[in-house]
Structure formats: structure tokens, C-alpha cells
Design a protein around this motif. Structure first.
Motif, PDB file in Angstrom:
ATOM      1  N   PHE A 252     -38.263  63.319  33.788  1.00 23.77           N
ATOM      2  CA  PHE A 252     -36.957  62.962  33.230  1.00 23.77           C
ATOM      3  C   PHE A 252     -36.856  63.658  31.883  1.00 23.77           C
ATOM      4  O   PHE A 252     -37.661  63.416  30.989  1.00 23.77           O
TER       5      PHE A 252
ATOM      6  N   ILE B  14     -30.096  64.551  29.790  1.00 23.70           N
ATOM      7  CA  ILE B  14     -29.268  63.394  29.460  1.00 23.70           C
ATOM      8  C   ILE B  14     -28.349  63.711  28.280  1.00 23.70           C
ATOM      9  O   ILE B  14     -27.183  63.287  28.252  1.00 23.70           O
TER      10      ILE B  14
ATOM     11  N   ARG C  83     -35.167  53.483  29.451  1.00 24.49           N
ATOM     12  CA  ARG C  83     -35.138  54.590  30.410  1.00 24.49           C
ATOM     13  C   ARG C  83     -34.405  54.197  31.685  1.00 24.49           C
ATOM     14  O   ARG C  83     -33.681  55.019  32.278  1.00 24.49           O
ATOM     15  N   SER C  84     -34.550  52.945  32.114  1.00 29.32           N
ATOM     16  CA  SER C  84     -33.864  52.508  33.337  1.00 29.32           C
ATOM     17  C   SER C  84     -32.349  52.566  33.155  1.00 29.32           C
ATOM     18  O   SER C  84     -31.613  52.824  34.112  1.00 29.32           O
TER      19      SER C  84
ATOM     20  N   GLN D 174     -30.964  56.452  32.931  1.00 26.62           N
ATOM     21  CA  GLN D 174     -30.890  57.173  34.196  1.00 26.62           C
ATOM     22  C   GLN D 174     -29.653  56.815  35.020  1.00 26.62           C
ATOM     23  O   GLN D 174     -29.469  57.351  36.100  1.00 26.62           O
TER      24      GLN D 174
END
Length: 294
Positions: free
Chosen positions: A142, A147, A271-272, A275
């Protein structure tokens, strides 16, 4: 030879080993000294896959494995960094603070240029952090650079629809040097500059949103507070506050500027959210609402 004589014969040998200098491999403490991120690789060579990155002024413990490489523990695994960008701690070292969690931190060379007051905002430069050969933070495949670009593109669309003139320092996965980002913004005569990042830390419990402005820039501080306020209103993440920092893109831009860190990629909860399309859209809307509030 008697047992007593045999024992006495070993005493000088034992004392010799006791007082001889013994060479052992030991971990050393140093800090990252680079104008950007320092890549962490899977093995000690430049062709090895990148497994992550360290931020400027970040304190680390490393084992010198020779040929200019140091071995570190990176998020529970072994990684390797070039020692060309590691400086031993000492009188020149910077205090280790939460600010080291962010991406590019340097000492100020001159007073910030972005001290102009906030006026009528029409032209906005959005700066998606990292890109190309600089992935930013990397956690489980990731990438920070992905992002930041996604949030910037969404924010640009919202701002454009609202009637603002918006440009980006990068619109694809390309590498743009930090000085070039500031020069680009200055060349557009932008009214404000917003740099977009995601945070990272060796402390996996570190979490939340924080925003930075150049020391001495009252207008930059106002912009940073607006971004921070709207971001924590939109996104279910901890409010880490607003702080001054001498980032290159803050101190070398001629207009009010702020750098926002939308959560920690190294924190499982943050992070959850990062994403998801929802969080990225919330981040973009927060930027729009912050600009509209000024």
C-alpha cells in the motif's frame, strides 16, 4: 603433567583472551539525513525490492553490514538502508518528536516566504506527496504516493466544480523534486498551496490527522487550522492538532501553505480507512470545505 600444573598453564591464556579487544557487531544509533524519503530495501543492494521508507530526521538503530549498507528492523521484518543517508546522533542531531512521523523535514535556511495574508482565493495548487521513484510510506504493498494522488484528484474535482482554478504539482505517478513543487506553485501565482500526505511511524499505535504550516506564517497557520478542523469533522480519526514545521514545500512557497497528514498508514485502524473510497472522498470534501471557510 599434574592437574595443578595443567590448570596454571591455562591461566595466562585465559587472561590474554580476557584483556584482548574483542570485535563484535553491535547496533548503532543514527538519524536519517536526506532531502526526501530514504527507501528501505529487502536486501543490501539497489536492485532489491523496496519494502518501505523512512522519513527525514527519523532516529533509527542499525547494524553496519558493510558495503555502505545498514540492517534495520522495519515493521517487524529485516530491511536494509543506504548508510550514505544515515548520520550518527550527536550535536547536529534533531530531537526525536512526533514530527518525525511525517515525510521531509529540514532546518530552515531563511524565514518562510509564505507570510502573505489570505485574500480572495481563486487559484489553488494541490500537491500530492511523493510519486515515481519516491513511493513515500509503504505498508503491505500500500503506497502513500497512490493515496495522495487519489485524494488530490478528488479534491481538484470538487474545487473546480465550486469555481476555483486548481492545478496539481503532479497529475500522475511521476517524481517531482521538492524545490520544483514550490517553484511550480510560485510560478502559478497561486493564492494557497495544500500538500497532501499520509503519515507513518515505527510506533504502530500512532494514529490520527495532523496539519503543518511554516513557522511565522500567520496565514499558513489559519489555512492549516481550517484543513485540520474540516478533516477531523469529516473523518473518524484522532485530532493530532496543528504544528509548525520547516518542510521545503512550506518554507519555499510564496503563498499561504499547509501540509496535511491524513492518518497513519502504519496504524491498522487508520490504514483500514485510508484504503476506502469513503475516506478518500471525505478527505477531498474536507479540503473543499476548508477552502470555502477561509
Amino acid at each position: 603433567m599434574s592437574k595443578k600444573s595443567l590448570l596454571l598453564s591455562f591461566v595466562p591464556l585465559f587472561l590474554l583472551f580476557l584483556f584482548l579487544p574483542v570485535s563484535v557487531h553491535a547496533y548503532q544509533t543514527g538519524y536519517v539525513d536526506t532531502n526526501g524519503s530514504l527507501l528501505v530495501r529487502d536486501s543490501a543492494n539497489t536492485e532489491s525490492p523496496v519494502v518501505g521508507s523512512l522519513v527525514d530526521r527519523q532516529t533509527i538503530e542499525y547494524l553496519d553490514v558493510g558495503n555502505g549498507w545498514g540492517q534495520i528492523t522495519y515493521h517487524g521484518r529485516t530491511g536494509y538502508v543506504s548508510l550514505d543517508y544515515i548520520t550518527e546522533t550527536g550535536v547536529d542531531a534533531v530531537e526525536d518528536t512526533d514530527a518525525q512521523d511525517t515525510v521531509v523535514h529540514e532546518e530552515a535556511e531563511s524565514p518562510p516566504l509564505n507570510g502573505a495574508p489570505l485574500g480572495s482565493i481563486q487559484r489553488i495548487v494541490l500537491d500530492p506527496g511523493h510519486g515515481g521513484q519516491d513511493p513515500g510510506a509503504v505498508v503491505n504493498n500500500f503506497y502513500e504516493k497512490e493515496i495522495t494522488l487519489d485524494i488530490a484528484n478528488r479534491a481538484a474535482a470538487y474545487l473546480t466544480d465550486a469555481g476555483y482554478n486548481v492545478s496539481l504539482t503532479r497529475s500522475n505517478d511521476s517524481f517531482i523534486a521538492l524545490d520544483d513543487r514550490a517553484d511550480y506553485a510560485n510560478g502559478t501565482s497561486a493564492d494557497i498551496f495544500i500538500s497532501i500526505h499520509a503519515n507513518a511511524s515505527f510506533d504502530l499505535d500512532a494514529n490520527g490527522i495532523e496539519t503543518y504550516y511554516a513557522p511565522g506564517s500567520a496565514a499558513g497557520q489559519t489555512l492549516a487550522h481550517a484543513l485540520q478542523s474540516e478533516a477531523v469533522r469529516e473523518i473518524d480519526m484522532r485530532d493530532r492538532g496543528v504544528l509548525p514545521s520547516n518542510y521545503v514545500v512550506l518554507r519555499k512557497t510564496a503563498m499561504p501553505a499547509a501540509l496535511i497528514e491524513f492518518g497513519f498508514m502504519t496504524n491498522e485502524y487508520d490504514r483500514s480507512l485510508q484504503q476506502t473510497d469513503l475516506m478518500r472522498d471525505q478527505s477531498a470534501r474536507a479540503i473543499l470545505r476548508a477552502v470555502q471557510s477561509l
